[in-house]
Enzyme design. Structure first.
Site, PDB file in Angstrom:
ATOM      1  N   TYR A 141       0.382  -1.629 -12.027  1.00 23.04           N
ATOM      2  CA  TYR A 141      -1.185  -1.627 -12.653  1.00 23.04           C
ATOM      3  C   TYR A 141      -1.288  -0.937 -13.958  1.00 23.04           C
ATOM      4  CZ  TYR A 141      -1.603  -2.624  -7.690  1.00 23.04           C
ATOM      5  OH  TYR A 141      -1.209  -3.028  -6.497  1.00 23.04           O
TER       6      TYR A 141
ATOM      7  N   ARG B 219      -5.760   3.352 -15.973  1.00 23.77           N
ATOM      8  CA  ARG B 219      -5.736   4.091 -14.663  1.00 23.77           C
ATOM      9  C   ARG B 219      -6.230   5.428 -14.752  1.00 23.77           C
ATOM     10  NH1 ARG B 219      -2.046   5.243 -11.679  1.00 23.77           N
ATOM     11  NH2 ARG B 219      -2.941   4.817  -9.795  1.00 23.77           N
TER      12      ARG B 219
ATOM     13  N   GLU C 192       3.839  -6.859   1.567  1.00 21.14           N
ATOM     14  CA  GLU C 192       3.492  -7.187   0.190  1.00 21.14           C
ATOM     15  C   GLU C 192       3.401  -5.908  -0.541  1.00 21.14           C
ATOM     16  OE1 GLU C 192      -0.614  -8.496   1.159  1.00 21.14           O
ATOM     17  OE2 GLU C 192       0.035 -10.521   1.620  1.00 21.14           O
ATOM     18  N   PRO C 193       4.392  -5.142  -0.750  1.00 19.14           N
ATOM     19  CA  PRO C 193       4.567  -3.911  -1.569  1.00 19.14           C
ATOM     20  C   PRO C 193       4.284  -4.394  -3.109  1.00 19.14           C
ATOM     21  CG  PRO C 193       6.638  -4.621  -1.041  1.00 19.14           C
ATOM     22  CD  PRO C 193       5.826  -5.571  -0.278  1.00 19.14           C
ATOM     23  N   GLY C 194       3.520  -3.618  -3.791  1.00 15.79           N
ATOM     24  CA  GLY C 194       3.398  -3.745  -5.389  1.00 15.79           C
ATOM     25  C   GLY C 194       3.913  -2.569  -5.867  1.00 15.79           C
TER      26      GLY C 194
ATOM     27  N   TYR D 113      -9.532   5.540 -12.705  1.00 22.63           N
ATOM     28  CA  TYR D 113      -9.168   6.306 -11.300  1.00 22.63           C
ATOM     29  C   TYR D 113      -9.370   7.804 -11.452  1.00 22.63           C
ATOM     30  CZ  TYR D 113      -7.764   1.660 -10.543  1.00 22.63           C
ATOM     31  OH  TYR D 113      -7.490   0.396 -10.180  1.00 22.63           O
TER      32      TYR D 113
ATOM     33  N   GLY E 183       0.882  -1.242   0.047  1.00 26.32           N
ATOM     34  CA  GLY E 183      -0.119  -0.003   0.184  1.00 26.32           C
ATOM     35  C   GLY E 183       0.714   1.371  -0.040  1.00 26.32           C
TER      36      GLY E 183
ATOM     37  N   CYS F  41     -12.567   3.923 -29.160  1.00 23.71           N
ATOM     38  CA  CYS F  41     -13.850   4.847 -29.265  1.00 23.71           C
ATOM     39  C   CYS F  41     -14.682   4.791 -28.003  1.00 23.71           C
ATOM     40  CB  CYS F  41     -14.805   3.853 -30.330  1.00 23.71           C
ATOM     41  SG  CYS F  41     -13.766   3.904 -32.033  1.00 23.71           S
TER      42      CYS F  41
HETATM   43  N1  LLP Z   1      -1.686  -6.902  -0.716  1.00 26.54           N
HETATM   44  C1  LLP Z   1      -2.987  -7.038  -1.012  1.00 26.54           C
HETATM   45  C2  LLP Z   1      -3.978  -7.907  -0.337  1.00 26.54           C
HETATM   46  C3  LLP Z   1      -3.521  -6.181  -1.773  1.00 26.54           C
HETATM   47  O1  LLP Z   1      -4.836  -6.239  -2.414  1.00 26.54           O
HETATM   48  C4  LLP Z   1      -2.768  -5.050  -2.729  1.00 26.54           C
HETATM   49  C5  LLP Z   1      -3.229  -4.192  -3.847  1.00 26.54           C
HETATM   50  C6  LLP Z   1      -1.449  -5.363  -2.454  1.00 26.54           C
HETATM   51  C7  LLP Z   1      -0.888  -6.111  -1.573  1.00 26.54           C
HETATM   52  C8  LLP Z   1      -0.506  -4.195  -3.169  1.00 26.54           C
HETATM   53  O2  LLP Z   1      -0.607  -2.898  -2.839  1.00 26.54           O
HETATM   54  P1  LLP Z   1       0.142  -1.731  -3.340  1.00 26.54           P
HETATM   55  O3  LLP Z   1       1.574  -1.791  -2.614  1.00 26.54           O
HETATM   56  O4  LLP Z   1       0.490  -2.035  -5.067  1.00 26.54           O
HETATM   57  O5  LLP Z   1      -0.622  -0.460  -3.103  1.00 26.54           O
HETATM   58  N2  LLP Z   1      -5.323  -1.130  -9.682  1.00 26.54           N
HETATM   59  C9  LLP Z   1      -5.151   0.117  -8.797  1.00 26.54           C
HETATM   60  C10 LLP Z   1      -4.501  -0.538  -7.480  1.00 26.54           C
HETATM   61  C11 LLP Z   1      -5.267  -1.822  -6.858  1.00 26.54           C
HETATM   62  C12 LLP Z   1      -4.662  -2.172  -5.532  1.00 26.54           C
HETATM   63  C13 LLP Z   1      -5.191  -3.536  -5.344  1.00 26.54           C
HETATM   64  N3  LLP Z   1      -4.682  -4.280  -4.180  1.00 26.54           N
HETATM   65  C14 LLP Z   1      -4.238   1.085  -9.180  1.00 26.54           C
HETATM   66  O6  LLP Z   1      -3.986   1.099 -10.456  1.00 26.54           O
HETATM   67  O7  LLP Z   1      -4.015   2.358  -8.371  1.00 26.54           O
END
Ligand code: LLP
Length: 417
Positions: free
Chosen positions: A371, A312, A273-275, A316, A239, A342
């Protein structure tokens, strides 16, 4: 920090001019910087020095196997939400004992695959799921390692679509109910309680929601401990936000400074769990200007990347910087940068002030590594973009551009048509 920088007005991906890559591989094109991926991963790893930890990269942000390989080689694990993501993680060489599996709708097939693969733990999101996993584990004559995803009811102050830790959200188990569910899990024959999980949302730009959520979670861990339920893995989710425009999110070390004092002297392995914060600024989307169009009220820069490539902005209202691949001294314009799809909602930027561009030139959509490709689609029967990784002076395709044939792969016309 990332390695997409200008040298004398020319945008480079590490040590390669972006234009050279675009000309070699075509557009739209995702480019990832190996050095940036590594740097971001190490920033997380170093921040928690001295604490037993696994950095489980959230595959949903970017599931390209080469990207995953970079993390795998440096000790990373995976946070997955589907059987497909388990498959990708394993293919990339992430060991199963570093895979955690979340998601509110795990199917029997997926649960079986996860159990067969011997993943580290299921982050269970409901009572029914808990019972179902136990049933399937029984049939397979194994014990399912579980952690419960608790919903700590904390407002992360982020876009409503990506905030997940409030009571009204579908995610997790209300923290007040979690104790009872843990007691249930302890009684289940084919289930072994190993951890606790929380994730409160995405693109969070403050440390405090993380601290608040962890405090609540640790209270529960202590209460469980007093009742003989031992928690071994503490999964704090992902997050952490990134800079798209002018946000100033904490870096992993700032976050660690808020959290580590609470974790000292506990027999816990920390899971993160960084994304986005690992991959977001490690990728750009390169697109070519197809046409300039002067509308009645504003200018349109029509490019060859659409909402199917990067959804995105449309979905969003997200802001991505858009920069010329070669800077020119030109008068600035106010324009909507739009794709070929379109739909009026097909735009990469609205009313953006930017330096004038010409047909045939390239633009870089910044911070597109998270994403971006993973949310892309074939809408309007557009083949999905190619992906490239750059390391120093070298670059290579890490995903071939789709072809028209790929578009109909799997489609069959039955006799009655
Ligand atoms: N762990 C869990 C359980 C999650 O649901 C998520 C993201 C993450 C970790 C990773 O979160 P991060 O570190 O990336 O913030 N599509 C959206 C973001 C959706 C996030 C969903 N869950 C966007 O483009 O902003």
């Amino acid at each position: 920090m990332h390695f997409f920088n200008y040298r004398k007005g020319v945008l480079y991906a590490e040590d390669v001019p972006v234009k050279a890559i675009a000309e070699a591989c075509g557009t739209p094109l995702y480019i990832y910087s190996y050095g940036t991926l590594l740097r971001h991963f190490k920033a997380y790893d170093d921040a928690y020095d001295g604490i037993p930890r696994i950095i489980c990269f959230a595959l949903k942000a970017n599931s390209n196997v080469s990207v995953l390989r970079v993390f795998a080689k440096n000790g990373g694990g995976a946070d997955v939400v589907s059987g497909g993501e388990i498959f990708r993680a394993l293919k990339a060489g992430i060991p199963p004992y570093k895979i955690v599996y979340a998601g509110v709708g795990k199917t029997e097939r997926e649960i079986r695959y996860a159990l067969r693969s011997k993943i580290l733990m299921f982050n269970v999101e409901s009572e029914n799921e808990l019972v179902e996993i136990d049933r399937i584990a029984g049939l397979m004559k194994v014990k399912a390692p579980v952690s419960l995803r608790v919903n700590p009811d904390i407002d992360p102050g982020t876009h409503p679509y990506i905030s997940t830790g409030l009571k009204k959200h579908k995610f997790g188990i209300p923290i007040e109910k979690a104790f009872a569910y843990y007691r249930l899990a302890e009684r289940l024959e084919h289930t072994k309680v190993v951890g606790i999980h929380k994730h409160i949302g995405s693109q969070i730009t403050k440390v405090s929601p993380f601290v608040e959520a962890l405090k609540k979670t640790l209270l529960l861990v202590d209460e469980l401990g007093r009742h003989g339920v031992q928690i071994r893995y503490l999964d704090i989710g992902g997050g952490l936000g990134i800079t798209y425009r002018d946000e100033e999110p904490p870096v992993p070390r700032d976050l660690a400074m808020g959290l580590v004092p609470m974790l000292k002297d506990r027999q816990l392995t920390l899971i993160m769990e960084p994304g986005r914060s690992l991959v977001g600024n490690a990728g750009i989307l390169v697109t070519k200007v197809l046409y300039l169009k002067r509308g009645e009220e504003k200018e349109f820069v029509i490019v060859d990347a659409g909402m199917n490539d990067l959804i995105r902005p449309s979905f969003y209202g997200a802001y991505h910087r858009i920069q010329p691949v070669e800077k020119k001294k030109r008068k600035s314009i106010l324009a909507d940068i739009v794709g070929p799809i379109c739909e009026s909602g097909d735009f990469l930027a609205k009313e953006r002030e930017m330096s004038g561009v010409k047909q045939g030139e390239y633009l870089a959509v910044m911070s597109a590594g998270a994403y971006g490709f993973t949310m892309s689609s074939n809408y309007n029967s557009r083949p999905r973009a190619a992906e490239v990784m750059v390391k120093g002076k070298r670059f290579a395709l890490v995903n071939t551009r789709e072809t028209y044939r790929d578009l109909i792969r799997g489609e069959v016309v039955p006799r009655f048509v």
